[in-house]
Scaffold this active site. Sequence first.
Site, PDB file in Angstrom:
ATOM      1  CB  CYS A  83      -0.998  -0.036   1.157  1.00 33.71           C
ATOM      2  SG  CYS A  83      -2.354   1.158   0.941  1.00 33.71           S
ATOM      3  CG  HIS A 192      -4.223  -3.426   2.148  1.00 34.32           C
ATOM      4  ND1 HIS A 192      -3.336  -3.103   3.153  1.00 34.32           N
ATOM      5  CD2 HIS A 192      -4.774  -2.256   1.738  1.00 34.32           C
ATOM      6  CE1 HIS A 192      -3.343  -1.801   3.341  1.00 34.32           C
ATOM      7  NE2 HIS A 192      -4.194  -1.261   2.492  1.00 34.32           N
ATOM      8  CD  GLU A 194      -2.516  -6.351   4.525  1.00 33.80           C
ATOM      9  OE1 GLU A 194      -2.719  -5.165   4.854  1.00 33.80           O
ATOM     10  OE2 GLU A 194      -1.842  -6.688   3.524  1.00 33.80           O
TER      11      GLU A 194
END
Length: 212
Positions: A83, A192, A194
């Site tokens: 990011c 992202h 994750e």
Amino acid sequence: MAGPRITVLDYGSGNIRSAVRALEHVGAEVTLSNQPADIREADGLVVPGVGAFASVMKALNDVGAGPLIGRRIAGGRPVLGICVGHQVFFDEGVEHGIRTAGFGEWPGTVERLKAEVVPHMGWNTVTAATGSRLFAGIEDERFYFVHSYAVQHWDFPVAQPRMNPPAVTWSDHGGPFIAAVENGPLSAVQFHPEKSGEAGAQLLSNWLETLS
């Protein structure tokens, strides 16, 4: 057998714990730290980041991360930005008319997206670079984005003989923007992983495989 040793850079940015958990999920041994030895000695370093470009750069500089990251890259030691941790590797960011210098590993300016709806928040596809290692097997998957700014132009110098040019992956929200870059030891993604479910987990696993 122990997994690769990963340091997630701890400099006060939000959302760090989710990155730690995601890396642990795919088999990494993760340390959350800003200590020079942890940054220097890890098999891989992850630079996360959320919020404004200027504030992230200030926080990174406050903990002295810039030279340590630069030494890793110069020594061919893998680094992954996420990011705003992707954005800071470009020349500069421009927010509200204020220019802030980035690390300058790649040419480009982080600017506000030109879409009607900003921020760009949600799932989106990417156009993976030919031969991408990060996106191997997940070229057609969707990834989770949360951002208002991005690099929208790529003007990298022509590669020298025997040097591979960076692999640049694009996405689109009101116009094309850079979703990921793979350049030797340095890789970075605008989205992202994750938060990107199985596709994000596979991308992190792919990155870990590049460390060996």
